[in-house]
Design an enzyme around this catalytic site. Structure first.
Site, PDB file in Angstrom:
ATOM      1  N   PHE A   1      -7.579  -3.458   1.834  1.00 32.30           N
ATOM      2  CA  PHE A   1      -7.327  -3.250   0.403  1.00 32.30           C
ATOM      3  C   PHE A   1      -6.382  -2.076   0.102  1.00 32.30           C
ATOM      4  O   PHE A   1      -6.549  -1.386  -0.925  1.00 32.30           O
ATOM      5  CB  PHE A   1      -8.649  -3.058  -0.349  1.00 32.30           C
ATOM      6  CG  PHE A   1      -9.725  -4.008   0.082  1.00 32.30           C
ATOM      7  CD1 PHE A   1      -9.461  -5.372   0.168  1.00 32.30           C
ATOM      8  CD2 PHE A   1     -10.980  -3.554   0.425  1.00 32.30           C
ATOM      9  CE1 PHE A   1     -10.439  -6.264   0.586  1.00 32.30           C
ATOM     10  CE2 PHE A   1     -11.963  -4.441   0.848  1.00 32.30           C
ATOM     11  CZ  PHE A   1     -11.692  -5.788   0.926  1.00 32.30           C
ATOM     12  N   CYS A   2      -5.403  -1.847   0.964  1.00 28.66           N
ATOM     13  CA  CYS A   2      -4.448  -0.730   0.753  1.00 28.66           C
ATOM     14  C   CYS A   2      -5.184   0.586   0.526  1.00 28.66           C
ATOM     15  O   CYS A   2      -4.710   1.447  -0.233  1.00 28.66           O
ATOM     16  CB  CYS A   2      -3.505  -1.018  -0.416  1.00 28.66           C
ATOM     17  SG  CYS A   2      -2.531  -2.486  -0.198  1.00 28.66           S
ATOM     18  N   ALA A   3      -6.343   0.708   1.160  1.00 29.47           N
ATOM     19  CA  ALA A   3      -7.086   1.978   1.113  1.00 29.47           C
ATOM     20  C   ALA A   3      -7.704   2.140   2.500  1.00 29.47           C
ATOM     21  O   ALA A   3      -8.918   2.216   2.656  1.00 29.47           O
ATOM     22  CB  ALA A   3      -8.153   1.930   0.020  1.00 29.47           C
TER      23      ALA A   3
END
Ligand SMILES: Cc1ncc(COP(=O)(O)O)c(C=O)c1O
Length: 456
Positions: A373-375
């Site tokens: 999740f781009c985290a």
């Protein structure tokens, strides 16, 4: 609030796509259950209608003497005022239209005074985590806090030990991984006591909660149109004018200049605009800005009380259902039951998350997201010791050599989500956990796809 009342109240928030049929692996068709709002929410019908009504009148903005150019310019500037009202900005705050949150935060990173030290929790989305060092600024990354109080205390300690000079905290309002709400007002109070400014990443907050910049006290706020039911390529950076007006323009080009003159020595002298135009060089995305304004109006008309109440019902239904499935582990930073928007990530014991998500789609017509999740730092922290199974499908965001393949599943929703989508999702999770997938899956170019029906 009864469901019928909330449905009535939420009428301005009807979304497109609620009747779209998608094929299952079996060839049957079902209504698509869109449970990936956190990535991109469906357009509001209202937004679509407003854009369609304006489209024949489309014209250039800030350039053009014709009637439609004038009308489009007025619409663009009126959209700015609508966004300012929606965000409850202070006198003198600016609204700059950008492409999305990522663009907004990169713009701010390029605009902060030289020597600014930035503070960010390692739990941020990459759009909030990365622009600062990329722009050559010093960044202090704060460890993942395990409670809201710990977040405030960690910031307090870090700022107390920071050298003199301009400082900026970048913080998210609601996590794109766990959906948990961050203590924005408390963090802002702490930051301001130490002379630091604050930018709020509201990409996941603004679509779910009323946001008042004035009440929260943040200095800037960023959000994306496509997560706010207005998927026409625009976003917003809004807040204090001083640093923005003092900075070099984000882009150099037409519209950002007051005068450009050829000098006797052969050079070109430029006087740049102040105000939003300084950072909006090039022809503005008037449809994107107008779509955002339309969504802001619809959200205000429905009222966040009604939207939040409806989302709480869905979150409770979802968390209660998942709690009955022992193989499911919901990911939380601040502990079980902490307040969240309609965003929730989880893993399923013994399952690879890509495989599970592919089965949700191919066998039930449910669209969720799997991955990091781009985290990445946050998800890796949350999954640190989880038993997440690798599978023949692998993970779409590959692990580093020698590292375990880690990924999770995220379900997210908002305006227009019917109970049936959450119920179908819970049934699907229960059936997959109990009976296994009905199909075999194979990896096709990094994507997990249904291959053949399972025997027996
Ligand atoms: C919390 C958060 N911040 C920033 C972003 C980046 O938004 P965009 O991709 O619209 O630029 C996202 C996108 O998922 C997000 O969830």
């Amino acid at each position: 609030m009864s469901l019928s009342t909330s449905t009535e109240v939420l009428a301005p928030l009807a979304v497109l796509g609620s009747d779209v049929q998608v094929p299952l692996a079996s060839g049957e068709k079902v209504g698509y259950a869109a449970l990936d709002y956190a990535a991109s929410a469906p357009a509001l019908q209202r937004v679509w209608d407003d854009v369609a009504a304006y489209a024949p009148y489309y014209g250039s903005v800030h350039r053009g003497a014709g009637y439609l150019s004038q009308l489009s310019t007025d619409l663009f500037e009126q959209s700015r005022r609508t966004v300012a009202e929606f965000l409850d900005l202070r006198e003198g705050d600016q609204v700059v239209f950008t492409r999305a949150t990522t663009d907004s935060l990169n713009l701010l990173a390029a605009a902060v005074p030289a020597g600014t030290r930035v503070f960010a929790f390692e739990t941020e989305h990459h759009a909030s985590l990365l622009p600062w060092a990329h722009a050559g600024l010093d960044v202090t990354y704060l460890r993942a806090p395990r409670s809201r109080a710990e977040a405030v205390a960690a910031l307090d300690a870090a700022l107390a030990g920071a050298p003199e000079g301009p400082k900026l905290l970048c913080v998210t309002g609601a996590s794109n991984v766990t959906g948990e709400l961050w203590p924005v007002a408390e963090l802002t109070g702490t930051a301001h006591r130490h002379g630091a400014r604050v930018v709020l990443d509201a990409a996941q907050l603004a679509p779910h909660h009323r946001v008042s910049v004035r009440e929260l006290g943040v200095d800037w706020i960023a959000f994306s149109g496509h997560k706010l039911y207005a998927p026409f390529g625009a976003g917003v950076l809004a807040g204090r004018a001083d640093w923005l007006d003092a900075a070099d323009p984000y882009l150099a080009g037409g519209g950002a200049t007051r005068t450009v003159a050829r000098e006797a020595d052969g050079s070109v002298a430029v006087q740049w605009q102040t105000g939003p135009a300084r950072h909006e060089a090039g022809s503005p995305n008037v449809i994107g800005a107008y779509a955002i304004a339309s969504a802001c109006r619809a959200l205000r008309e429905a009222g966040f009380d009604a939207l939040e109440a409806r989302e709480r019902q869905l979150v409770e239904r979802l968390t209660a259902g998942l709690a009955e499935i022992p193989e499911v582990k919901v990911l939380n930073l601040f502990g079980e039951g902490s307040a969240r928007v309609g965003v929730l990530s989880f893993v399923v014991r013994g399952w690879n998350s890509s495989h599970f998500s592919a089965a949700l789609s191919a066998e039930y017509g449910i669209g969720v997201r799997d991955g990091l999740f781009c985290a990445h730092p946050l998800v890796r922290t949350l999954l640190g010791d989880e038993d997440v199974a690798p599978s023949e499908c692998g993970a779409p965001e590959p692990s580093l050599p020698g590292e375990r393949s880690l990924n999770a599943i995220r379900v997210s929703f908002g305006a227009g989500t019917p109970d049936e989508h959450v119920d179908r999702f819970l049934t699907a999770v229960r059936e997959l956990v109990t009976d296994g997938a009905a199909w075999n899956y194979r990896n096709e170019g990094g994507r997990c796809v249904a291959d053949s029906r399972r025997e027996g």
